[in-house]
Design a protein around this motif. Structure first.
Motif, short mmCIF file in Angstrom:
data_model
loop_
_atom_site.label_atom_id
_atom_site.label_comp_id
_atom_site.label_asym_id
_atom_site.label_seq_id
_atom_site.Cartn_x
_atom_site.Cartn_y
_atom_site.Cartn_z
N THR A 74 -6.33 9.55 8.19
CA THR A 74 -5.91 9.00 7.12
C THR A 74 -4.31 9.34 6.33
O THR A 74 -4.03 10.71 6.23
N GLU A 75 -3.74 8.48 6.45
CA GLU A 75 -2.34 9.02 5.29
C GLU A 75 -1.86 8.57 4.47
O GLU A 75 -2.55 7.12 3.66
N PHE A 76 -1.92 9.39 3.36
CA PHE A 76 -1.95 9.24 2.41
C PHE A 76 -0.77 9.59 1.43
O PHE A 76 0.31 9.99 1.52
N TRP A 77 -0.93 9.11 0.08
CA TRP A 77 0.32 8.90 -1.12
C TRP A 77 -0.50 8.96 -1.96
O TRP A 77 -0.65 8.72 -2.44
N LEU A 78 0.49 10.19 -2.41
CA LEU A 78 -0.41 11.60 -3.35
C LEU A 78 0.25 11.67 -4.81
O LEU A 78 1.67 11.87 -5.12
N ARG A 79 -0.55 11.00 -6.09
CA ARG A 79 0.04 10.96 -7.35
C ARG A 79 -0.06 12.77 -7.94
O ARG A 79 -1.03 13.82 -7.88
N SER A 80 0.76 13.64 -8.38
CA SER A 80 0.95 14.61 -8.61
C SER A 80 2.09 14.79 -9.84
O SER A 80 2.66 15.74 -9.20
N VAL A 120 -6.44 -5.14 8.09
CA VAL A 120 -5.35 -5.02 7.80
C VAL A 120 -4.58 -4.66 8.53
O VAL A 120 -3.37 -5.44 8.31
N GLU A 121 -4.57 -3.34 9.19
CA GLU A 121 -4.40 -2.93 9.92
C GLU A 121 -4.53 -4.11 11.40
O GLU A 121 -3.18 -4.48 12.11
N ARG A 122 -5.35 -4.33 11.68
CA ARG A 122 -5.32 -5.27 12.63
C ARG A 122 -4.40 -6.93 12.79
O ARG A 122 -3.86 -7.48 13.09
N HIS A 123 -4.20 -7.38 11.01
CA HIS A 123 -3.53 -7.79 11.09
C HIS A 123 -1.72 -7.52 11.31
O HIS A 123 -1.28 -8.65 11.67
N TYR A 124 -1.57 -6.69 10.13
CA TYR A 124 0.16 -6.34 10.89
C TYR A 124 0.77 -5.37 11.59
O TYR A 124 1.76 -4.90 11.56
N GLY A 125 -0.25 -5.04 12.80
CA GLY A 125 -0.32 -4.03 13.25
C GLY A 125 0.08 -2.98 13.25
O GLY A 125 0.72 -1.89 14.03
N THR A 126 -0.25 -2.57 12.25
CA THR A 126 0.35 -0.44 11.23
C THR A 126 -0.75 -0.65 10.46
O THR A 126 -1.16 -1.36 9.45
N ALA A 127 -1.30 0.63 10.48
CA ALA A 127 -2.77 1.28 9.34
C ALA A 127 -1.67 1.39 7.91
O ALA A 127 -0.85 2.13 7.38
N PRO A 128 -2.59 0.87 6.57
CA PRO A 128 -2.05 1.27 5.29
C PRO A 128 -2.13 2.22 5.37
O PRO A 128 -2.55 3.59 5.61
N VAL A 129 -1.69 2.48 4.24
CA VAL A 129 -1.20 4.51 3.27
C VAL A 129 -2.35 4.21 1.88
O VAL A 129 -2.07 3.45 1.75
N ILE A 130 -3.14 4.93 2.03
CA ILE A 130 -3.93 5.58 1.23
C ILE A 130 -2.87 5.89 -0.06
O ILE A 130 -2.48 7.44 0.35
N TYR A 131 -2.71 5.06 -0.90
CA TYR A 131 -2.45 6.07 -2.54
C TYR A 131 -3.64 6.64 -3.33
O TYR A 131 -4.84 5.58 -3.55
N THR A 132 -3.83 7.66 -4.32
CA THR A 132 -4.55 8.00 -4.73
C THR A 132 -4.54 9.19 -5.79
O THR A 132 -3.35 9.01 -5.89
N THR A 133 -4.70 9.56 -6.43
CA THR A 133 -5.42 10.44 -7.58
C THR A 133 -6.05 11.39 -7.40
O THR A 133 -7.05 11.35 -7.20
N PRO A 134 -5.48 12.82 -8.25
CA PRO A 134 -6.34 13.74 -7.78
C PRO A 134 -7.94 13.50 -7.67
O PRO A 134 -8.31 14.28 -7.64
N ASP A 135 -8.01 13.51 -9.34
CA ASP A 135 -10.01 12.82 -9.69
C ASP A 135 -10.43 11.99 -8.74
O ASP A 135 -10.87 12.44 -8.51
#
Length: 283
Positions: free
Chosen positions: A223-229, A195-210
């Motif tokens: 890695t750049e994170f989007w965190l659920r809490s 995805v980064e190769r195509h869009y020229g910017t790396a994706p952010v990773i969304y995730t949950t605590p578990d």
């Protein structure tokens, strides 16, 4: 980022209108008809669901009693949504303080969210930075899912970087497997690389605590994170982890959005936000 589809103020609005009509008839020979527009009903419902610790123009149907570090401490807030929220009035949402929007675009290797195209166009027209997210499906290879996302999410200058939503989906009727942690991390790397190769910017990773803990995502350096809490600040659920976005509720209320919606805060101040946009938006 799995969302639900209830629209509580539709039911509440009907009750409000009925009650107002009844009260309007008390003590008079000719009952008055109470009329509230959809936006007025929504505004009333949001006012009745004010929540401390979040921006005043938002509401929350299941508020949390935030401590010293509340979401309101952060100046930049946004939402993420899927088809369940229907067509969003982005001008109303922007005027209420929504500064960015992320929309579900794809899932697995053959699922599209039918609201993505219209809502993304609406956000751009309202001047709200918008991006797309992919919901990962553990029964399909990462490279096929990356290809599906790329095929359905056009590269557009100024759009936000892609999001890869990594969480267990216990509701899936077709895929219940939970791969080993090393395999999960390898899938994240492969999807991100393509995805980064195509869009020229790396994706952010969304995730949950578990999911984060079970798969040792803290070992994914860089890695750049989007965190659920939703019941504590991310620093309590993800010790020592850096993050850019914090999803602090899945039951938020925002003008212009039908039904509960996920609300999120950006990690920095206004200057940080502008620098992040300049560095991470698609070129």
């Amino acid at each position: 980022m799995i969302t639900t589809s209830p629209r509580p103020w539709v039911r509440a609005g009907a009750l409000i209108v009925a009650l107002a009509a009844t009260l309007g008839g008390c003590g008079s020979s000719a009952p008055r008809t109470a009329t509230l527009s959809a936006s007025e009903t929504q505004a009333l419902y949001i006012r009745e669901n004010r929540a401390s610790g979040i921006p005043r123009r938002f509401g929350d149907t299941k508020p949390h009693d935030w401590g010293a570090i509340s979401p309101q401490r952060y100046p930049v807030h946004g939402l993420d949504a899927a088809r369940y929220q229907g067509v969003i009035n982005w001008h109303e949402a922007r005027d209420a303080g929504i500064r960015f929007g992320y929309l579900k675009a794809t899932e697995g290797g053959d699922v599209l969210d039918p609201a993505f195209v219209q809502n993304a166009a609406g956000a751009r027209a309202a001047g709200v930075p918008v991006g797309a997210y992919h919901f990962y499906y553990f029964c399909r290879p990462a490279h096929e899912q990356a290809a599906w996302f790329i095929a359905n999410v056009p590269k557009r200058r100024g759009d936000l970087p892609p999001i890869l939503d990594m969480e267990w989906n216990h509701l899936s009727p077709t895929c219940r497997i939970r791969p080993p942690a090393a395999e999960v991390r390898a899938s994240i790397r492969e999807f991100s690389r393509i995805v980064e190769r195509h869009y020229g910017t790396a994706p952010v990773i969304y995730t949950t605590p578990d999911f984060y803990a079970r798969n040792d995502l803290g070992s994914l350096r860089g890695t750049e994170f989007w965190l659920r809490s939703v019941t504590a600040h991310p620093s309590e659920r993800y010790p020592d982890e850096r993050w850019s976005f914090w999803q602090y509720t899945g039951t938020g209320l925002v003008p212009g959005v039908r039904g509960p919606v996920d609300l999120n805060a950006f990690a920095g101040n206004e200057a940080n936000w502008q620098r992040w946009l300049a560095a991470r938006s698609q070129g």
